[in-house]
Scaffold this motif. Structure first.
Motif, mmCIF file in Angstrom:
data_model
loop_
_atom_site.group_PDB
_atom_site.id
_atom_site.type_symbol
_atom_site.label_atom_id
_atom_site.label_comp_id
_atom_site.label_asym_id
_atom_site.label_seq_id
_atom_site.Cartn_x
_atom_site.Cartn_y
_atom_site.Cartn_z
ATOM 1 N N LEU A 306 0.820 -1.197 0.000
ATOM 2 C CA LEU A 306 0.000 0.000 0.000
ATOM 3 C C LEU A 306 0.868 1.266 0.000
ATOM 4 N N GLN A 309 2.489 1.776 -3.427
ATOM 5 C CA GLN A 309 1.484 2.260 -4.383
ATOM 6 C C GLN A 309 1.164 3.731 -4.157
ATOM 7 N N LEU A 310 1.098 4.142 -2.896
ATOM 8 C CA LEU A 310 0.825 5.534 -2.572
ATOM 9 C C LEU A 310 1.969 6.438 -3.038
ATOM 10 N N ASP A 313 1.653 6.543 -7.038
ATOM 11 C CA ASP A 313 0.465 7.187 -7.613
ATOM 12 C C ASP A 313 0.087 8.486 -6.902
ATOM 13 N N HIS A 315 -1.875 8.940 -4.777
ATOM 14 C CA HIS A 315 -3.253 8.857 -4.294
ATOM 15 C C HIS A 315 -3.617 7.382 -4.146
ATOM 16 N N LEU A 316 -4.322 7.065 -3.097
ATOM 17 C CA LEU A 316 -4.676 5.664 -2.860
ATOM 18 C C LEU A 316 -5.955 5.611 -2.037
ATOM 19 N N PHE A 318 -8.263 2.600 -0.156
ATOM 20 C CA PHE A 318 -8.266 1.188 0.212
ATOM 21 C C PHE A 318 -9.136 1.010 1.466
ATOM 22 N N GLN A 416 -12.202 5.429 -9.464
ATOM 23 C CA GLN A 416 -10.944 4.748 -9.753
ATOM 24 C C GLN A 416 -10.855 4.262 -11.197
#
Length: 803
Positions: A306, A309-310, A313, A315-316, A318, A416
């Motif tokens: 996580l 990925q943050l 990107d 932005h996340l 979850f 998303q």
């Protein structure tokens, strides 16, 4: 000086002036050069036509030394405006005729005699010398060089045109720059003053915000600048109040908000009042916590994934679980944003309690197997959303469309994968769909897992499921339909081209035409739709032409060529037509597409040039070149059929006396009447040609298989010609009588060349003259042998004298 150059008004003026000078002067130079090149190319082409045409026209007169005829022919070519001189020189470098333009008054001066060196080549050539195009063309006949023609074509007009364009461009450039500079000074003076006032006002804003700058200029941009400064002044005035209001909104929003310090092990540095209520802790207590103290996540790999990925990107979104007061666990959806602020790495976001949503999802999972199977096996991309736009359930086709697994899709928010609308717009659309009680239909774009975007059509309907409102949406991929629509628009643009276009069905009924079709034919679209293209047929072509055309279309799928058609007004025109077959997916003919252009004017120009090259200008009879071409064809036809043909060489007796007594204009009238009488004496397929001077040739084809019968027929025609040409001629006020001497030779197949046949007929004609004139003689091979012996003897004598 430097301060003056730094002025905006001066810089804009200099840039515009320099740009105008460069643009206008470059355009002038380009136009002058292009005009010069086109005029020079045209002059070279004109030089070729004049020199080669004159060489062909005087060849026959050079052979018989008809100097008056040569002079008359040369004079006809002086009509060209750029021509300054013409010279006709024999093979001994003696000038037969020369005409030169008097550059003072434009009159032509005709002279005879003199010497001119040979150009030492045997074909047409041109050179550029002192603003003149000097061209040479050989005069030849019977494969022998008789001399050459020289022409001088002036390029002064081309140079004058270029100089005129240069001068006009310079004057126009100077005048334009002066006017434009003056206009800029007048127009920009007030805006520049306004900019300076606005600059001083902007510098004073931190201390004097709230003040208003007065407008001076009506320029839209400056008005916008002044308005922006005034707006900024008002915003600064209200900044403190707005900041306090913003803090109050954060504190009183229902969504818990947090800020984490990444470099301090994700320590909490800010939460709002909603977050305190959610966790059941005070603000001070939460500031002592780290993210790991509140999130229940037992798998370190998941936490690392996580975080990575943050970072990638920024932005996340979850789902996870929070531990709140009293060790209670609740499901939450966390939205996190990774930013750099004031040299600090922060994570800012919010979260929501999704326990109720999860219970809704559990209720949906308890639905019947039938409904679930229908959902998952639907061909469209079916997905069910809750009131927040999160996926509760999705069909296999929807997962395949986006490239995600079912576990990845379930729980995702519509933001998303939607690539057209932002989060706020999507929230509004979802809310709008829930409020409406009917089927909603709209288009958007989906972002797939691999980064691709696809066009989709969404149909959605709000339903109630176990007491909760859900949104039943279906996505249909319309990328191919969009692409097809684009191709149709491109085809529509291409359809309106400069060429005429007509589209028919398989039965050759017109379905559609473009605007160029209307311009060329005169028919509007509604007048021809449903009709056959035969509406344009002119009947100039035989039926066999159309049979051959359709055979080519059937065998090759296309045909192209020239065809005569008729406009709506009845005018016949020539077009270059291309017909192409269009087949369907079953390889059957669906349409025929025809494209065409009007080439009537171009064809007329080509025919006019060919007529000047192949026909005698005085009598309009074929000249020597065309006679030789037709004689070659006649020899080939005779070889195939086995039938004989004949050449009749006709010379008018004592023609020179007519020119010397009554003048060349009376001689021309006689030649024109002789030509008309000769044409009336022969069959339609036979050829009557003028070689030059008073020499004519009649070619008779397709006579008999045996020489005696052919000779008898030719003798009959010859006597008919004698009778016609012996009749009196009315030459203006003069009545004149002339007689012909006729020489005849027969031919069959390729036994003799064209030059040999003309020579044999010429020999027979001279035999007729020596026999007393006004008679007809057939060629005798013994005469040819005597002439060959005499020519050889003369050649040996010339060599002996030369040595």
């Amino acid at each position: 000086m430097k301060r003056w150059l730094n002025s905006l008004l001066v810089r804009i003026g200099l840039i515009v002036a320099l740009g105008s000078i460069i643009s206008i002067f470059s355009l002038g130079i380009y136009v002058a050069v292009e005009q010069g090149e086109l005029a020079t190319q045209s002059a070279y082409q004109e030089a070729y036509l004049i020199t080669s045409g004159l060489a062909t026209a005087v060849a026959s007169d050079v052979i018989v030394k008809n100097y008056a005829g040569i002079e008359q022919t040369v004079t006809q070519f002086t009509a060209y405006p750029n021509l300054n001189g013409l010279y006709v020189v024999n093979d001994r470098e003696h000038v037969i005729v020369q005409v030169k333009r008097n550059l003072t008054n434009g009159a032509w001066l005709v002279a005879h005699g003199g010497l001119m060196a040979s150009p030492h080549f045997d074909q047409f050539n041109s050179i550029l010398e002192a603003n003149h195009i000097i061209s040479w063309a050989p005069i030849s006949a019977d494969l022998s060089s008789l001399g050459w023609v020289r022409s001088e074509l002036s390029l002064d007009q081309v140079i004058e045109t270029q100089l005129h364009i240069f001068k006009q461009t310079a004057i126009f450039t100077l005048f334009t720059v002066m006017l434009f500079t003056l206009w800029l000074v007048l127009v920009l003076r007030r805006p520049v003053l306004q900019i300076r006032r606005a600059t001083r006002f902007a510098h004073a804003l931190p201390e004097n915000y709230g003040q208003v700058l007065e407008h001076m200029s009506s320029t839209t941009e400056l008005q916008q600048l002044v308005s922006a400064l005034n707006s900024a002044s008002k915003k600064l005035y209200h900044q403190d109040k707005e900041l306090k209001m913003f803090n109050a909104l954060i504190e009183h929003t229902d969504d818990p908000i947090y800020i984490l310090d990444v470099d301090n092990d994700f320590k909490i540095i800010f939460v709002n009042e909603a977050a305190c209520r959610h966790f059941g802790l005070t603000y001070a207590a939460l500031l002592t916590k780290h993210a790991r103290d509140l999130i229940i996540e037992t798998d370190p790999k998941t936490l690392r994934r996580l975080w990575e990925q943050l970072k990638n990107d920024h932005h996340l979104t979850f789902t996870s679980q929070h531990r709140i007061s009293g060790d209670q666990v609740v499901a939450v959806e966390i939205s996190a944003n990774y930013i750099n602020y004031d040299h600090r790495k922060l994570v800012i976001g919010y979260f929501r309690d999704i326990s109720e949503r999860l219970r809704t999802e559990q209720a949906l999972h308890k639905e019947s197997e039938k409904n679930l199977a229908f959902l998952r096996n639907s061909s469209d991309g079916v997905h069910i959303l809750d009131v927040d736009g999160n996926v509760i359930e999705a069909s296999d086709s929807f997962c395949k469309m986006l490239g995600y697994t079912r576990d990845e899709v379930v729980g995702m928010n519509v933001a998303q994968w939607d690539a057209k609308f932002n989060r706020e717009e999507l929230q509004f659309l979802v809310k709008k769909q829930f409020e409406q009680q009917h089927l909603n239909l709209f288009e958007t774009r989906h972002r797939c897992k691999d980064g691709r975007t696809i066009d989709v059509e969404i149909s959605g309907l709000a339903l109630e499921l176990e007491g909760n409102l859900v949104l039943f949406n279906s996505s249909r991929d319309i990328s191919e339909r969009k692409w097809a629509d684009q191709q149709l628009r491109i085809a529509a643009i291409a359809f309106e081209s400069q060429e005429g276009i007509v589209v028919t069905d398989a039965n050759i009924n017109i379905l559609r035409v473009n605007s160029s079709f209307t311009k060329i034919t005169g028919y509007e679209e509604h007048e021809v739709v449903g009709c056959s293209p035969n509406i344009l047929r002119s009947d100039r072509q035989e039926e066999t032409f159309y049979e051959s055309m359709w055979k080519s279309i059937k065998d090759n799928g296309s045909w192209q060529g020239e065809i005569w058609n008729r406009r709506k007004c009845g005018e016949i025109y020539l077009e270059y037509l291309t017909i192409t077959v269009v087949k369907d997916q079953h390889d059957k003919i669906a349409n025929y597409v025809g494209t065409f252009v009007d080439i009537t004017s171009r064809k007329e120009s080509v025919d006019k040039i060919e007529r000047l090259a192949f026909y005698d200008s005085l009598t309009e009879l074929p000249n020597r070149l065309l006679l030789q071409d037709r004689l070659k064809l006649a020899l080939a036809a005779s070889h195939r059929s086995g039938k004989l043909g004949a050449l009749m060489f006709i010379d008018m007796d004592n023609f020179k006396n007519l020119n010397d007594t009554l003048g060349h204009d009376m001689g021309d009238l006689l030649l024109q009447q002789v030509a008309q009488r000769l044409v009336s004496c022969v069959r339609e397929g036979d050829t009557v040609a003028r070689l030059g001077g008073d020499e004519f040739v009649v070619m008779l084809e397709d006579l008999y298989d045996q020489a005696p019968e052919a000779a008898a027929f030719v003798e009959t025609i010859g006597h008919k010609i004698q009778v016609k040409l012996n009749q009196n001629y009315q030459l203006s006020i003069h009545e004149y009588r002339s007689t012909p001497s006729i020489g005849v030779t027969l031919f069959k197949g390729h036994e003799q060349s064209t030059d040999e046949l003309l020579k044999q007929a010429d020999i027979a004609m001279y035999q007729a003259k020596t026999s007393g004139r006004n008679t007809l003689r057939f060629f005798d091979p013994k005469m040819q042998a005597d002439i060959n012996a005499r020519v050889a003897l003369e050649k040996e004598l010339r060599l002996a004298i030369h040595e």
